[in-house]
Design an enzyme around this catalytic site. Sequence first.
Site, PDB file in Angstrom:
ATOM      1  CE  LYS A   1      -5.589   2.587   0.377  1.00  0.00           C
ATOM      2  NZ  LYS A   1      -4.302   1.950   0.231  1.00  0.00           N
TER       3      LYS A   1
HETATM    4  C1  LIG Z   1      -3.390   0.886  -0.396  1.00  0.00           C
HETATM    5  C2  LIG Z   1      -3.148  -0.459   0.168  1.00  0.00           C
HETATM    6  C3  LIG Z   1      -1.860  -1.023   0.335  1.00  0.00           C
HETATM    7  C4  LIG Z   1      -0.623  -0.440  -0.269  1.00  0.00           C
HETATM    8  O1  LIG Z   1      -0.382   0.854  -0.020  1.00  0.00           O
HETATM    9  P1  LIG Z   1       0.431   1.763  -1.071  1.00  0.00           P
HETATM   10  O2  LIG Z   1       0.733   2.967  -0.268  1.00  0.00           O
HETATM   11  O3  LIG Z   1      -0.497   2.024  -2.229  1.00  0.00           O
HETATM   12  O4  LIG Z   1       1.648   1.014  -1.480  1.00  0.00           O
HETATM   13  C5  LIG Z   1      -1.749  -2.228   0.989  1.00  0.00           C
HETATM   14  N1  LIG Z   1      -2.812  -2.875   1.449  1.00  0.00           N
HETATM   15  C6  LIG Z   1      -4.057  -2.402   1.277  1.00  0.00           C
HETATM   16  C7  LIG Z   1      -5.212  -3.190   1.820  1.00  0.00           C
HETATM   17  C8  LIG Z   1      -4.266  -1.192   0.617  1.00  0.00           C
HETATM   18  O5  LIG Z   1      -5.505  -0.751   0.411  1.00  0.00           O
END
Ligand SMILES: *Cc1c(COP(=O)(O)O)cnc(C)c1O
Length: 394
Positions: A192
Amino acid sequence: MNKPEDAKTREQLLPYGRQWIDEEDIAAVVNVLRGDFVTQGPAIAAFERALAERVGARYAVAFSNGTAALHGACFAAGIGPGDEVITSPITFLASSNCVLYCGGRPVFADIRLDTSNIDPDAIAGQITERTRAIIPVDFAGQPAEMDRIMALAKERGLVVIEDAAHALGASYDGRPVGSLADMTMFSFHPVKHITTGEGGVIVTDNDTYYERLLLFRNHGMTRDPEKLLANDGPWYYEMHELGYNYRITDIQAALGLSQLGKLDRFVELRRSIARTYTEAFAGMEGLVVPYQHPKANSSWHLYVLRWEPERFRGTRREIFESLREENIGVNVHYIPVYRQPYYRRLGYDAKACPNAERYYESAITLPLFPKMTPEDVRDVIRAVRKVYERFAIL
Ligand SMILES: *Cc1c(COP(=O)(O)O)cnc(C)c1O
């Protein structure tokens, strides 16, 4: 010597996403490791304050990961058995699993084929007397149509939890993502925009949600003298709700705070790579470059190139595997959630949303992350052109 015709575009696999951690980030973490608190210390509040300010929200509550944060948001919104929550099928599992954790039922509303975001008209068509909330997903970093979604939610008395895991640094109609919905989630997984290893956050302006998020993150317990029902002494605490241990550590928060300072640069680099891709692929018949809604300013978590099935003699799988053979770490985001065996067991239809199905047949995610070099970007473009030449029906 010239490279042979059949040489791979790259020697080593280029991943689709990865973190960028520099010496300054490392020093910030080391500083916490030498200090008094590795968890439940001051770095967490400092990170939360900076983040809330950056996205235009009053409060931020950091969690151990984005999925836990979404679980917290559903709890804060009061989702429970019998409640329906509408979300997009083109998302990561967590966007709908958080509803299941609370005993509610996720309902999938189809996407728009141009933006790949949830279609506000499809949301309206799925609202029943049981609907309690909407979880729009800012797919690939492009905000969903938050003006229409918020208006619909207001009219029907629904809570909006924006899954902005892809969209830190994005804006809609000139307003930052984080200031648009009742609650907004960001994730700090290494692919991210900024990372804390694992981590996530909910931002909100709402005092009640804020209090409930704090409780939920820490076993549902409080030591606040104004909230205690009794008071046996200075050691006393009470559990008022069934919460979890979903806390983030100070080690992670220090990394997050340091990373946050680089967000603008990271987003700029992502936007610039996306522009380069779009310029390179725009004239290639059969390839659909990501469409941008005029009100949306994406922070470009993903670059999804669609290969129109009728324009290629190979399947999407063959095209995908050919790109991987060139050592381009392509990916597919996402398999429509209702197709998952667990969801099928719950009775979901495997072809529930026609646009999501059409999208899924054609989507391939290209590598996109701020640390990509101009050579990396050129390799991706060269490999796409090479595979395109092989499979296109011209
Ligand atoms: C990465 C992600 C999540 C979850 O985040 P984590 O930190 O990996 O638990 C939820 N929704 C979307 C669309 C994501 O890409």
